[in-house]
Motif scaffolding. Sequence first.
Motif, short mmCIF file in Angstrom:
data_model
loop_
_atom_site.label_atom_id
_atom_site.label_comp_id
_atom_site.label_asym_id
_atom_site.label_seq_id
_atom_site.Cartn_x
_atom_site.Cartn_y
_atom_site.Cartn_z
N SER A 70 33.64 80.63 64.96
CA SER A 70 34.78 80.18 65.76
C SER A 70 34.56 78.75 66.23
CB SER A 70 34.98 81.11 66.94
OG SER A 70 36.01 80.65 67.77
N HIS A 71 33.34 78.47 66.73
CA HIS A 71 33.04 77.12 67.21
C HIS A 71 33.08 76.13 66.05
CE1 HIS A 71 30.82 78.72 71.03
NE2 HIS A 71 32.13 78.87 71.08
N LEU A 72 32.55 76.56 64.90
CA LEU A 72 32.57 75.70 63.73
C LEU A 72 34.00 75.40 63.31
CD1 LEU A 72 31.09 74.27 61.43
CD2 LEU A 72 31.10 76.43 60.17
N GLY A 73 34.86 76.46 63.33
CA GLY A 73 36.26 76.27 62.98
C GLY A 73 36.95 75.33 63.95
N SER A 74 36.64 75.49 65.24
CA SER A 74 37.26 74.63 66.24
C SER A 74 36.88 73.17 66.01
CB SER A 74 36.83 75.07 67.65
OG SER A 74 37.24 76.40 67.88
N ARG A 75 35.61 72.95 65.69
CA ARG A 75 35.17 71.57 65.45
C ARG A 75 35.82 71.00 64.19
NH1 ARG A 75 30.07 73.64 66.96
NH2 ARG A 75 29.42 73.72 64.77
N SER A 76 35.91 71.82 63.14
CA SER A 76 36.46 71.31 61.87
C SER A 76 37.95 71.06 61.96
CB SER A 76 36.16 72.30 60.74
OG SER A 76 36.83 73.52 60.96
N LEU A 77 38.63 71.73 62.91
CA LEU A 77 40.06 71.54 63.08
C LEU A 77 40.39 70.50 64.14
CD1 LEU A 77 41.23 75.28 63.01
CD2 LEU A 77 41.41 73.61 61.15
N GLY A 78 39.36 69.87 64.68
CA GLY A 78 39.57 68.94 65.78
C GLY A 78 40.47 67.76 65.44
N GLY A 79 40.58 67.43 64.16
CA GLY A 79 41.41 66.30 63.77
C GLY A 79 42.89 66.62 63.66
N LEU A 80 43.26 67.89 63.88
CA LEU A 80 44.66 68.30 63.74
C LEU A 80 45.29 68.55 65.10
CD1 LEU A 80 44.39 70.91 60.83
CD2 LEU A 80 45.18 68.55 60.66
N PRO A 81 46.56 68.20 65.26
CA PRO A 81 47.27 68.61 66.49
C PRO A 81 47.45 70.12 66.48
CG PRO A 81 48.80 67.61 64.95
CD PRO A 81 47.43 67.39 64.38
N HIS A 82 47.29 70.75 67.63
CA HIS A 82 47.25 72.21 67.71
C HIS A 82 48.50 72.87 67.12
CE1 HIS A 82 46.12 76.14 69.24
NE2 HIS A 82 47.34 76.27 69.74
N GLY A 83 49.66 72.28 67.36
CA GLY A 83 50.91 72.92 66.93
C GLY A 83 51.10 73.01 65.44
N ILE A 84 50.34 72.24 64.65
CA ILE A 84 50.51 72.24 63.19
C ILE A 84 49.62 73.28 62.52
CG2 ILE A 84 48.70 70.60 62.55
CD1 ILE A 84 52.34 70.74 61.19
N ILE A 85 48.70 73.86 63.28
CA ILE A 85 47.73 74.81 62.70
C ILE A 85 48.39 76.17 62.50
CG2 ILE A 85 45.56 76.04 63.09
CD1 ILE A 85 44.65 73.61 64.75
N GLN A 86 48.27 76.71 61.28
CA GLN A 86 48.72 78.07 60.97
C GLN A 86 47.53 78.89 60.49
OE1 GLN A 86 52.12 78.57 58.47
NE2 GLN A 86 53.51 77.67 59.98
N ALA A 87 47.12 79.84 61.31
CA ALA A 87 45.90 80.60 61.04
C ALA A 87 46.14 81.81 60.14
CB ALA A 87 45.28 81.07 62.36
N ARG A 88 47.41 82.12 59.85
CA ARG A 88 47.73 83.31 59.06
C ARG A 88 48.51 82.94 57.81
NH1 ARG A 88 46.99 87.93 62.25
NH2 ARG A 88 46.58 87.45 64.44
N SER A 89 48.56 83.91 56.90
CA SER A 89 49.31 83.72 55.66
C SER A 89 50.02 85.03 55.32
CB SER A 89 48.37 83.29 54.53
OG SER A 89 49.08 83.05 53.34
N ASP A 90 50.56 85.13 54.11
CA ASP A 90 51.18 86.39 53.66
C ASP A 90 51.14 86.43 52.14
OD1 ASP A 90 53.54 85.07 52.56
OD2 ASP A 90 54.17 84.77 54.63
#
Length: 409
Positions: A70-90
Amino acid sequence: MKSLKSWKWLFKKRNALSDGGKCGFKMKQLPFMGVVCTVTLFIVYRITNYQYQQTEMEGKFIPFDTIKESHLGSRSLGGLPHGIIQARSDLELRPLWSTSSSRSKENGYRSRNLLAMPVGIKQKRNVNAIVQKFLPENFTIILFHYDGKLDGWWDLDWNNKAIHIVAQNQTKWWFAKRFLHPDVVSIYDYIFLWDEDLGVDNFNPERYLDIVKREGLEISQPALDPNSTDIHHRITIRARTKKFHRRVYDSRGSVKCSDASEGPPCTGFVEGMAPVFSRSAWHCTWHLIQNDLVHGWGMDMKLGYCAQGDRTRKVGVVDSEYIVHKGIQTLGGSGLPAKKPSNPEELTKRHGATAFDVRTEIRRQSTWELQMFKERWNQAVEEDKNWVDPFKQDKKRRRRKREHRVFNF
């Protein structure tokens, strides 16, 4: 002189009284300081204890490796604005282009369900019959091709509406662990993870789900026609006079099932050939599937732990919508309905020595995996000091209630 001495004596006396007052003031401060110290120590203790409990809870519900990820993911996503992140798919197919009207339809929520099956070309006709039942009911179809033969399916009119995944000689549970991650299937209300050798002449998905929702079944399966070729547990057999059942009563055999029975295979049980999971139940079940134990033996006995509550209430078999289990041996088999040969020579002639050897090896592997699964479960229970078996607690509670009734009587 006497007067001077008197003044000196009075002065000393006043100083003495003054010192005594200070001493008295200090003596009065001691109880107050003791109270302050006690309150401070109590606050420090509560804070420390709370932090310890929080750490314990995090260790229980979020394992250390998950926290690191989780911490690794948070660090790797640090360059993105929060609202653009989609953690799920279908698993929905998307067109290369769409009109404005079709885009507006996509934005509206529709209840969707998923049918996933391992399939081989030899069972094409039966698979077609199953899919034809599910497509009109707004199901997404995903087929796991274990024989690598994909070209033979192109002539079916629904072929382009299904998702096809090919991996040679892999099992249903292998496919499910790798392609049905909870974050990928989170839009689906129910996941049907079925075998390909099921007869569905007497099954309707819509009526089935109506019963499942009404009765609050998180894990379920359609009942098996009594004339099915391959039946392993009595609880899965259709009860003709019922719409559904949650337990079975049987005084025969090594396992006796009665009202006192509180676990599989008497209650809280479905078998692995046609399970149906709610979204929450599948989220738990996916984590129960062992990545390297691909045959899934032994897992059916533990599925009740994923029922999101009391397995005797939230796991059931639907009788009014039932299926036929044909018992066709697929992986390593001939693709024909299972029949017991009259002698070994007939078995060799029918399937060939190679097929027989493969099936024997598969059964040996499955048996070994069953033992491994049991050992892992027992080890996990022993190592997780914070885990409490919910069903043992319920059993003790019910026993105390019965004893209390007997005592009052």
